[in-house]
Write a protein that holds these residues in place. Structure first.
Motif, PDB file in Angstrom:
ATOM      1  N   VAL A  84       1.313   7.209  13.918  1.00  0.00           N
ATOM      2  CA  VAL A  84       1.143   8.484  14.613  1.00  0.00           C
ATOM      3  C   VAL A  84       2.521   9.045  14.955  1.00  0.00           C
ATOM      4  CG1 VAL A  84       0.166   9.644  16.627  1.00  0.00           C
ATOM      5  CG2 VAL A  84      -1.048   7.704  15.600  1.00  0.00           C
ATOM      6  N   GLY A  85       2.675  10.348  14.804  1.00  0.00           N
ATOM      7  CA  GLY A  85       3.937  10.963  15.184  1.00  0.00           C
ATOM      8  C   GLY A  85       3.990  12.436  14.826  1.00  0.00           C
ATOM      9  N   VAL A  86       5.176  12.998  14.985  1.00  0.00           N
ATOM     10  CA  VAL A  86       5.408  14.420  14.742  1.00  0.00           C
ATOM     11  C   VAL A  86       6.441  14.561  13.628  1.00  0.00           C
ATOM     12  CG1 VAL A  86       6.266  16.585  15.746  1.00  0.00           C
ATOM     13  CG2 VAL A  86       4.887  15.013  17.133  1.00  0.00           C
ATOM     14  N   LEU A  87       6.179  15.466  12.707  1.00  0.00           N
ATOM     15  CA  LEU A  87       7.113  15.772  11.627  1.00  0.00           C
ATOM     16  C   LEU A  87       8.123  16.797  12.132  1.00  0.00           C
ATOM     17  CD1 LEU A  87       4.412  16.184   8.845  1.00  0.00           C
ATOM     18  CD2 LEU A  87       5.888  14.206   9.187  1.00  0.00           C
ATOM     19  N   ASP A  88       9.366  16.392  12.252  1.00  0.00           N
ATOM     20  CA  ASP A  88      10.426  17.229  12.818  1.00  0.00           C
ATOM     21  C   ASP A  88      11.315  17.714  11.670  1.00  0.00           C
ATOM     22  OD1 ASP A  88      12.415  18.422  14.254  1.00  0.00           O
ATOM     23  OD2 ASP A  88      12.912  16.673  15.479  1.00  0.00           O
ATOM     24  N   VAL A  89      11.133  18.971  11.265  1.00  0.00           N
ATOM     25  CA  VAL A  89      11.857  19.522  10.121  1.00  0.00           C
ATOM     26  C   VAL A  89      13.163  20.143  10.609  1.00  0.00           C
ATOM     27  CG1 VAL A  89      11.769  21.110   8.178  1.00  0.00           C
ATOM     28  CG2 VAL A  89       9.673  19.961   8.935  1.00  0.00           C
ATOM     29  N   HIS A  90      14.275  19.546  10.240  1.00  0.00           N
ATOM     30  CA  HIS A  90      15.581  20.045  10.674  1.00  0.00           C
ATOM     31  C   HIS A  90      16.639  19.620   9.673  1.00  0.00           C
ATOM     32  CE1 HIS A  90      17.281  16.145  12.111  1.00  0.00           C
ATOM     33  NE2 HIS A  90      15.998  15.845  12.169  1.00  0.00           N
ATOM     34  N   ALA A  91      17.775  20.313   9.671  1.00  0.00           N
ATOM     35  CA  ALA A  91      18.871  19.968   8.770  1.00  0.00           C
ATOM     36  C   ALA A  91      19.626  18.762   9.311  1.00  0.00           C
ATOM     37  CB  ALA A  91      19.821  21.152   8.618  1.00  0.00           C
ATOM     38  N   VAL A 130       7.043  20.301  13.621  1.00  0.00           N
ATOM     39  CA  VAL A 130       7.985  21.156  14.343  1.00  0.00           C
ATOM     40  C   VAL A 130       9.014  21.677  13.344  1.00  0.00           C
ATOM     41  CG1 VAL A 130       9.763  21.276  16.123  1.00  0.00           C
ATOM     42  CG2 VAL A 130       7.696  19.933  16.524  1.00  0.00           C
ATOM     43  N   TRP A 131       9.077  23.005  13.218  1.00  0.00           N
ATOM     44  CA  TRP A 131      10.070  23.663  12.362  1.00  0.00           C
ATOM     45  C   TRP A 131      11.186  24.179  13.263  1.00  0.00           C
ATOM     46  CZ3 TRP A 131       8.844  23.579   7.138  1.00  0.00           C
ATOM     47  CH2 TRP A 131       7.504  23.336   6.818  1.00  0.00           C
ATOM     48  N   ARG A 132      12.414  23.790  12.997  1.00  0.00           N
ATOM     49  CA  ARG A 132      13.539  24.202  13.842  1.00  0.00           C
ATOM     50  C   ARG A 132      14.368  25.269  13.134  1.00  0.00           C
ATOM     51  NH1 ARG A 132      13.692  20.857  18.216  1.00  0.00           N
ATOM     52  NH2 ARG A 132      12.648  18.837  17.960  1.00  0.00           N
ATOM     53  N   GLU A 133      15.056  26.067  13.947  1.00  0.00           N
ATOM     54  CA  GLU A 133      15.900  27.169  13.457  1.00  0.00           C
ATOM     55  C   GLU A 133      15.069  28.179  12.666  1.00  0.00           C
ATOM     56  OE1 GLU A 133      18.442  26.868  15.073  1.00  0.00           O
ATOM     57  OE2 GLU A 133      18.204  24.743  15.436  1.00  0.00           O
ATOM     58  N   VAL A 134      13.939  28.582  13.236  1.00  0.00           N
ATOM     59  CA  VAL A 134      13.055  29.551  12.602  1.00  0.00           C
ATOM     60  C   VAL A 134      13.525  30.962  12.952  1.00  0.00           C
ATOM     61  CG1 VAL A 134      10.681  30.385  12.398  1.00  0.00           C
ATOM     62  CG2 VAL A 134      11.133  27.936  12.750  1.00  0.00           C
ATOM     63  N   SER A 135      13.712  31.795  11.948  1.00  0.00           N
ATOM     64  CA  SER A 135      14.129  33.180  12.168  1.00  0.00           C
ATOM     65  C   SER A 135      12.939  34.034  12.597  1.00  0.00           C
ATOM     66  CB  SER A 135      14.726  33.757  10.884  1.00  0.00           C
ATOM     67  OG  SER A 135      15.790  32.963  10.422  1.00  0.00           O
ATOM     68  N   ASP A 136      13.222  35.134  13.266  1.00  0.00           N
ATOM     69  CA  ASP A 136      12.166  36.060  13.676  1.00  0.00           C
ATOM     70  C   ASP A 136      11.423  36.576  12.443  1.00  0.00           C
ATOM     71  OD1 ASP A 136      12.937  35.710  16.253  1.00  0.00           O
ATOM     72  OD2 ASP A 136      13.718  37.738  16.560  1.00  0.00           O
ATOM     73  N   GLY A 137      10.097  36.544  12.500  1.00  0.00           N
ATOM     74  CA  GLY A 137       9.276  37.062  11.416  1.00  0.00           C
ATOM     75  C   GLY A 137       9.122  36.132  10.230  1.00  0.00           C
ATOM     76  N   GLU A 138       9.695  34.939  10.288  1.00  0.00           N
ATOM     77  CA  GLU A 138       9.614  34.017   9.159  1.00  0.00           C
ATOM     78  C   GLU A 138       8.221  33.413   9.038  1.00  0.00           C
ATOM     79  OE1 GLU A 138      12.597  30.769   7.153  1.00  0.00           O
ATOM     80  OE2 GLU A 138      12.708  31.150   9.299  1.00  0.00           O
ATOM     81  N   GLU A 139       7.699  33.352   7.825  1.00  0.00           N
ATOM     82  CA  GLU A 139       6.364  32.819   7.574  1.00  0.00           C
ATOM     83  C   GLU A 139       6.432  31.312   7.363  1.00  0.00           C
ATOM     84  OE1 GLU A 139       4.369  34.772   4.403  1.00  0.00           O
ATOM     85  OE2 GLU A 139       4.948  36.783   5.056  1.00  0.00           O
ATOM     86  N   LEU A 140       5.619  30.593   8.132  1.00  0.00           N
ATOM     87  CA  LEU A 140       5.554  29.147   7.995  1.00  0.00           C
ATOM     88  C   LEU A 140       4.104  28.703   8.092  1.00  0.00           C
ATOM     89  CD1 LEU A 140       8.587  28.154  10.231  1.00  0.00           C
ATOM     90  CD2 LEU A 140       8.424  27.861   7.761  1.00  0.00           C
ATOM     91  N   PRO A 141       3.756  27.595   7.430  1.00  0.00           N
ATOM     92  CA  PRO A 141       2.362  27.146   7.457  1.00  0.00           C
ATOM     93  C   PRO A 141       1.993  26.511   8.791  1.00  0.00           C
ATOM     94  CG  PRO A 141       3.699  25.609   6.206  1.00  0.00           C
ATOM     95  CD  PRO A 141       4.585  26.770   6.535  1.00  0.00           C
ATOM     96  N   GLY A 142       0.719  26.628   9.154  1.00  0.00           N
ATOM     97  CA  GLY A 142       0.217  26.007  10.381  1.00  0.00           C
ATOM     98  C   GLY A 142      -0.703  26.939  11.129  1.00  0.00           C
ATOM     99  N   ALA A 321      12.113  27.210  17.808  1.00  0.00           N
ATOM    100  CA  ALA A 321      11.441  26.014  17.301  1.00  0.00           C
ATOM    101  C   ALA A 321       9.954  26.334  17.299  1.00  0.00           C
ATOM    102  CB  ALA A 321      11.738  24.805  18.168  1.00  0.00           C
ATOM    103  N   LEU A 322       9.306  26.096  16.163  1.00  0.00           N
ATOM    104  CA  LEU A 322       7.899  26.453  16.012  1.00  0.00           C
ATOM    105  C   LEU A 322       7.082  25.197  15.802  1.00  0.00           C
ATOM    106  CD1 LEU A 322       6.089  28.993  15.795  1.00  0.00           C
ATOM    107  CD2 LEU A 322       6.338  28.830  13.321  1.00  0.00           C
ATOM    108  N   TRP A 323       6.141  24.957  16.707  1.00  0.00           N
ATOM    109  CA  TRP A 323       5.307  23.765  16.652  1.00  0.00           C
ATOM    110  C   TRP A 323       3.962  24.167  16.050  1.00  0.00           C
ATOM    111  CZ3 TRP A 323       4.946  19.782  21.225  1.00  0.00           C
ATOM    112  CH2 TRP A 323       4.301  18.630  20.775  1.00  0.00           C
ATOM    113  N   ALA A 324       3.717  23.697  14.834  1.00  0.00           N
ATOM    114  CA  ALA A 324       2.456  23.930  14.146  1.00  0.00           C
ATOM    115  C   ALA A 324       1.534  22.760  14.416  1.00  0.00           C
ATOM    116  CB  ALA A 324       2.673  24.128  12.660  1.00  0.00           C
ATOM    117  N   LEU A 325       0.432  22.998  15.115  1.00  0.00           N
ATOM    118  CA  LEU A 325      -0.490  21.951  15.517  1.00  0.00           C
ATOM    119  C   LEU A 325      -1.558  21.753  14.438  1.00  0.00           C
ATOM    120  CD1 LEU A 325      -0.888  23.072  19.219  1.00  0.00           C
ATOM    121  CD2 LEU A 325       0.688  21.386  18.297  1.00  0.00           C
ATOM    122  N   PRO A 326      -2.183  20.577  14.406  1.00  0.00           N
ATOM    123  CA  PRO A 326      -3.220  20.328  13.395  1.00  0.00           C
ATOM    124  C   PRO A 326      -4.452  21.197  13.634  1.00  0.00           C
ATOM    125  CG  PRO A 326      -3.087  18.503  14.955  1.00  0.00           C
ATOM    126  CD  PRO A 326      -1.940  19.410  15.262  1.00  0.00           C
TER     127      PRO A 326
END
Length: 326
Positions: A84-91, A130-142, A321-326
């Motif tokens: 169990v955990g969270v996928l943390d997408v970052h550079a 969790v998607w980090r460094e998300v720009s305004d208006g950027e499309e991401l799944p979730g 930072a955008l947290w996409a929940l299940p």
């Protein structure tokens, strides 16, 4: 057309034959070089996976994720992924960049393939992203999202023919102050390839001093290890602005790029420890001067000290930072 995923653990999996070609085609900085990803992964506080997105076998993009296990003890490297955990997408090792990118046009729809594929790879306990460094208006799944504003990213365009062009954009007191101090630092500052000006041990010492003051609470990180820094400063894609007296007094590292180099870090001795005052501000003079002479479009000045960077002409780009929940 759906993407196929090549999921890699950089600690153990060999570099794909086309990785470096993909990195350069996407215009990504040296911190995405595979040997640096490997060194970073071995020292990270959570397992790191790098995924190559492919279409018809051709690499078109990449995603880096840290696996933040819920039952992990803080400060202890977790070799096991857990259930169990969270996928943390970052550079990796660079808060100024996103943890996902594409060669050529942006393909946000492929990120849906990534999310579905990485969840199948890890199991049902890894649903939140969790998607980090998300720009305004950027499309991401979730389907469900919690958006948390983070520090803005400072970017300074350098359209001038010489340093006087930049000075002319500043208010007179700041301009006069920077010019006067710059003359006083001429004898102790050098700008050039990092491998010629500093050692990895010196970089580690100054980074450690600076990181303790400014490390982000939202992104748990460990100091970059010496093997990582040896590879970083030993290559051809890192520029140093180094101030020296009897020892290294201050240092800025810049990740070179054809158009928009990234200012990776700054560190300096405190005046009470033998350092010099105002080196931080002079560092911007040297960065701008170098970028103009090198024919760059601008500089990514990174996060933090937003008021200072805005005052020298940088644009502040909002991010979240955008947290996409299940």
């Amino acid at each position: 057309m759906n993407a196929t995923l090549q999921v890699l653990d950089p600690r153990h999996d060999p570099e794909p034959d086309d990785w470096e070609r993909l990195r350069l085609a996407a215009g990504q900085c040296v911190t995405w070089r595979y040997d640096l990803l490997r060194a970073y992964a071995w020292a990270a506080q959570a397992p790191v996976l790098v995924t190559v997105l492919r279409q018809d076998g051709v690499a078109v993009g990449a995603v880096s994720v840290s696996l933040r296990g819920i039952a992990r003890r803080r400060g202890v490297y977790a070799d096991r992924r857990g259930r169990v955990g969270v996928l943390d997408v970052h550079a990796p090792a660079n808060r100024s960049l996103k943890g996902w990118w594409f060669a050529g046009e942006q393909r946000p729809e492929l990120l849906r393939d990534y999310v579905g594929g990485i969840r199948r790879e890890l199991g049902p306990g890894w649903r939140s992203v969790v998607w980090r460094e998300v720009s305004d208006g950027e499309e991401l799944p979730g389907p469900a999202r919690l958006r948390l504003p983070t520090a803005p990213l400072a970017k300074l365009a350098v359209p001038w023919a010489d340093l006087d062009g930049w000075y002319g954009t500043l208010d007179r007191p700041r301009r006069d102050s920077l010019r006067r101090r710059a003359r006083g630092f001429e004898g102790i500052v050098r700008v050039g390839p990092a491998r010629e000006l500093v050692t990895a041990a010196e970089v580690a010492e100054l980074r450690a001093m600076n990181d303790l003051k400014y490390r982000s609470r939202l992104v748990p990180t460990a100091p970059l290890p010496l093997p990582y820094l040896e590879r970083l400063v030993g290559g051809d894609e890192v520029i140093a602005i180094a101030y020296r007296g009897r020892r290294l007094l201050g240092l800025s590292l810049i990740l070179d790029h054809p158009s928009w180099p990234v200012c990776l870090s700054w560190g300096a001795l405190a005046p009470e420890d033998g350092g010099r005052k105002h080196l931080y501000f002079d560092g911007y003079v040297r960065m701008v001067e170098w970028a103009i002479r090198a024919g760059k479009a601008g500089l990514v000045l990174g996060k933090g000290q937003a008021e200072v960077k805005s005052a020298i002409g940088a644009a502040l780009v909002p991010s979240s930072a955008l947290w996409a929940l299940p």
